[in-house]
Design a protein around this motif. Sequence first.
Motif, short mmCIF file in Angstrom:
data_model
loop_
_atom_site.label_atom_id
_atom_site.label_comp_id
_atom_site.label_asym_id
_atom_site.label_seq_id
_atom_site.Cartn_x
_atom_site.Cartn_y
_atom_site.Cartn_z
N TYR A 35 0.93 -1.19 -0.05
CA TYR A 35 0.02 0.02 0.00
C TYR A 35 0.69 1.25 -0.12
CZ TYR A 35 -3.38 3.42 1.42
OH TYR A 35 -4.20 4.54 1.71
N PHE A 36 1.90 1.26 0.93
CA PHE A 36 2.77 2.12 0.73
C PHE A 36 3.35 2.62 -0.54
CE2 PHE A 36 7.19 3.77 1.65
CZ PHE A 36 6.96 5.13 1.96
N ALA A 37 3.98 1.66 -1.16
CA ALA A 37 4.65 1.70 -2.39
C ALA A 37 3.62 2.27 -3.48
CB ALA A 37 5.08 0.58 -2.90
N GLU A 38 2.36 1.98 -3.36
CA GLU A 38 1.32 2.33 -4.49
C GLU A 38 0.67 3.78 -4.13
OE1 GLU A 38 -1.31 -0.76 -4.02
OE2 GLU A 38 -0.14 -2.09 -5.26
N GLN A 39 1.01 4.59 -3.12
CA GLN A 39 0.47 5.64 -2.62
C GLN A 39 1.00 6.91 -3.51
OE1 GLN A 39 -2.19 6.14 -0.60
NE2 GLN A 39 -1.91 4.18 -1.33
N PRO A 40 0.13 7.94 -3.71
CA PRO A 40 0.53 9.15 -4.75
C PRO A 40 1.81 9.53 -4.15
CG PRO A 40 -1.88 9.32 -3.99
CD PRO A 40 -0.98 7.95 -3.19
N THR A 41 2.53 10.06 -5.12
CA THR A 41 3.90 10.40 -4.79
C THR A 41 3.92 12.08 -4.37
OG1 THR A 41 4.35 11.02 -6.89
CG2 THR A 41 4.98 9.07 -6.35
N THR A 42 3.01 12.76 -4.64
CA THR A 42 2.95 14.24 -3.95
C THR A 42 1.95 14.73 -2.92
OG1 THR A 42 1.18 15.05 -5.48
CG2 THR A 42 3.50 14.83 -6.72
N ARG A 43 2.36 15.36 -2.21
CA ARG A 43 1.58 15.75 -0.85
C ARG A 43 0.47 16.36 -1.51
NH1 ARG A 43 6.89 18.34 0.45
NH2 ARG A 43 7.92 16.90 1.70
N PHE A 44 0.35 16.77 -2.66
CA PHE A 44 -1.14 17.69 -3.01
C PHE A 44 -1.93 16.43 -3.41
CE2 PHE A 44 2.57 20.36 -4.23
CZ PHE A 44 2.17 21.53 -3.43
N GLU A 45 -1.33 15.54 -4.02
CA GLU A 45 -2.26 14.39 -4.28
C GLU A 45 -2.94 13.79 -3.01
OE1 GLU A 45 -1.33 11.93 -8.23
OE2 GLU A 45 0.57 12.53 -6.87
N ARG A 46 -2.17 13.54 -2.00
CA ARG A 46 -2.35 12.82 -0.75
C ARG A 46 -3.53 14.07 0.02
NH1 ARG A 46 3.03 11.25 -1.00
NH2 ARG A 46 3.72 12.94 0.49
N ALA A 47 -3.21 15.24 -0.32
CA ALA A 47 -4.40 16.09 0.37
C ALA A 47 -5.51 16.15 -0.35
CB ALA A 47 -3.66 17.69 0.24
N GLN A 48 -5.79 15.81 -1.34
CA GLN A 48 -6.91 15.63 -2.27
C GLN A 48 -7.58 14.32 -1.53
OE1 GLN A 48 -8.36 17.80 -4.04
NE2 GLN A 48 -6.71 18.98 -3.33
N HIS A 49 -6.72 13.30 -1.53
CA HIS A 49 -7.50 11.94 -0.81
C HIS A 49 -7.73 12.33 0.79
CE1 HIS A 49 -5.20 8.76 -3.45
NE2 HIS A 49 -5.62 9.61 -3.72
N LEU A 50 -7.24 13.06 1.45
CA LEU A 50 -7.78 13.46 2.75
C LEU A 50 -8.81 14.35 2.48
CD1 LEU A 50 -4.46 14.44 4.73
CD2 LEU A 50 -5.89 12.35 4.96
N LEU A 51 -9.17 15.30 1.96
CA LEU A 51 -10.37 15.99 1.63
C LEU A 51 -11.71 15.08 1.35
CD1 LEU A 51 -9.14 18.93 -0.35
CD2 LEU A 51 -9.98 19.05 2.12
N ALA A 52 -11.22 14.06 0.49
CA ALA A 52 -12.18 13.05 0.21
C ALA A 52 -12.73 12.39 1.47
CB ALA A 52 -11.89 12.10 -0.87
N LEU A 53 -11.45 11.86 2.30
CA LEU A 53 -12.05 11.09 3.48
C LEU A 53 -12.64 12.00 4.36
CD1 LEU A 53 -11.72 8.94 5.44
CD2 LEU A 53 -9.07 9.71 6.17
N ALA A 54 -12.26 13.28 4.49
CA ALA A 54 -13.24 14.18 5.33
C ALA A 54 -14.81 14.39 4.85
CB ALA A 54 -12.50 15.63 5.34
N GLN A 55 -14.90 14.21 3.77
CA GLN A 55 -16.34 14.18 3.06
C GLN A 55 -17.03 13.17 3.54
OE1 GLN A 55 -17.40 17.15 1.80
NE2 GLN A 55 -19.34 16.15 2.08
N ILE A 56 -16.34 11.73 3.72
CA ILE A 56 -16.92 10.58 3.92
C ILE A 56 -17.33 10.58 5.56
CG2 ILE A 56 -16.61 8.15 4.45
CD1 ILE A 56 -14.70 8.02 1.92
N PHE A 57 -16.35 11.14 6.19
CA PHE A 57 -16.66 11.34 7.84
C PHE A 57 -18.05 12.16 7.98
CE2 PHE A 57 -12.62 10.06 9.13
CZ PHE A 57 -12.77 9.12 9.99
N ASP A 58 -18.24 13.34 6.97
CA ASP A 58 -19.31 14.06 7.34
C ASP A 58 -20.63 13.25 6.64
OD1 ASP A 58 -18.49 16.26 8.36
OD2 ASP A 58 -17.64 17.24 6.75
N ASP A 59 -20.43 12.93 5.42
CA ASP A 59 -21.62 12.15 4.77
C ASP A 59 -22.10 10.92 5.42
OD1 ASP A 59 -21.47 14.22 2.89
OD2 ASP A 59 -20.50 12.69 1.49
N GLU A 60 -21.33 10.32 6.17
CA GLU A 60 -21.61 8.81 6.92
C GLU A 60 -21.64 9.17 8.53
OE1 GLU A 60 -22.48 6.36 5.30
OE2 GLU A 60 -22.12 7.30 3.26
N ALA A 61 -21.68 10.39 8.97
CA ALA A 61 -21.68 10.46 10.40
C ALA A 61 -22.65 9.77 11.09
CB ALA A 61 -21.84 11.99 10.70
#
Length: 149
Positions: A35-61
């Motif tokens: 999993y670690f080896a397959e993750q996006p290489t830039t912080r900007f891409e990972r930040a976008q993943h975190l935003l998607a995760l945040a939305q899940i926490f809100d949507d699935e509260a």
Amino acid sequence: MPYRVIDPMTGAEYRSYPDATDVEVDQALAASEKYFAEQPTTRFERAQHLLALAQIFDDEADKFAEEAAHNMGKLFKEGQGESHAAANITRYYANNGVAFLTPKPYVYGPDDAHAQLEYAPTGIVMSVEPWNFPYPQVIRVLAPTYLAG
């Protein structure tokens, strides 16, 4: 002996999890490395993943609140609040964390030596967390660690 989750509201077994064998632990570690080896290489891409995760926490509260109620007897409203708090923490790191991880130059010593602090991922991280505030507690470790790589 399996780990049993007893619903504090009913006293009945809610879920059961078997102990992991040594082989299963090794498989989980290998899957983590993959999993670690397959993750996006830039912080900007990972930040976008975190935003998607945040939305899940809100949507699935509501779903997360129900789990917290069955697992530890949290009031539904408390579980919703924890889910939204996790979303807020995740968004905070997604929106601000890239700046935290920007390389920083330093000048030090009597000869004004120059150095630069850089952040680079080195591998998987394991964290053991208390479970009294499950979503915010875990996300406080996950979000900045994931963002860093």
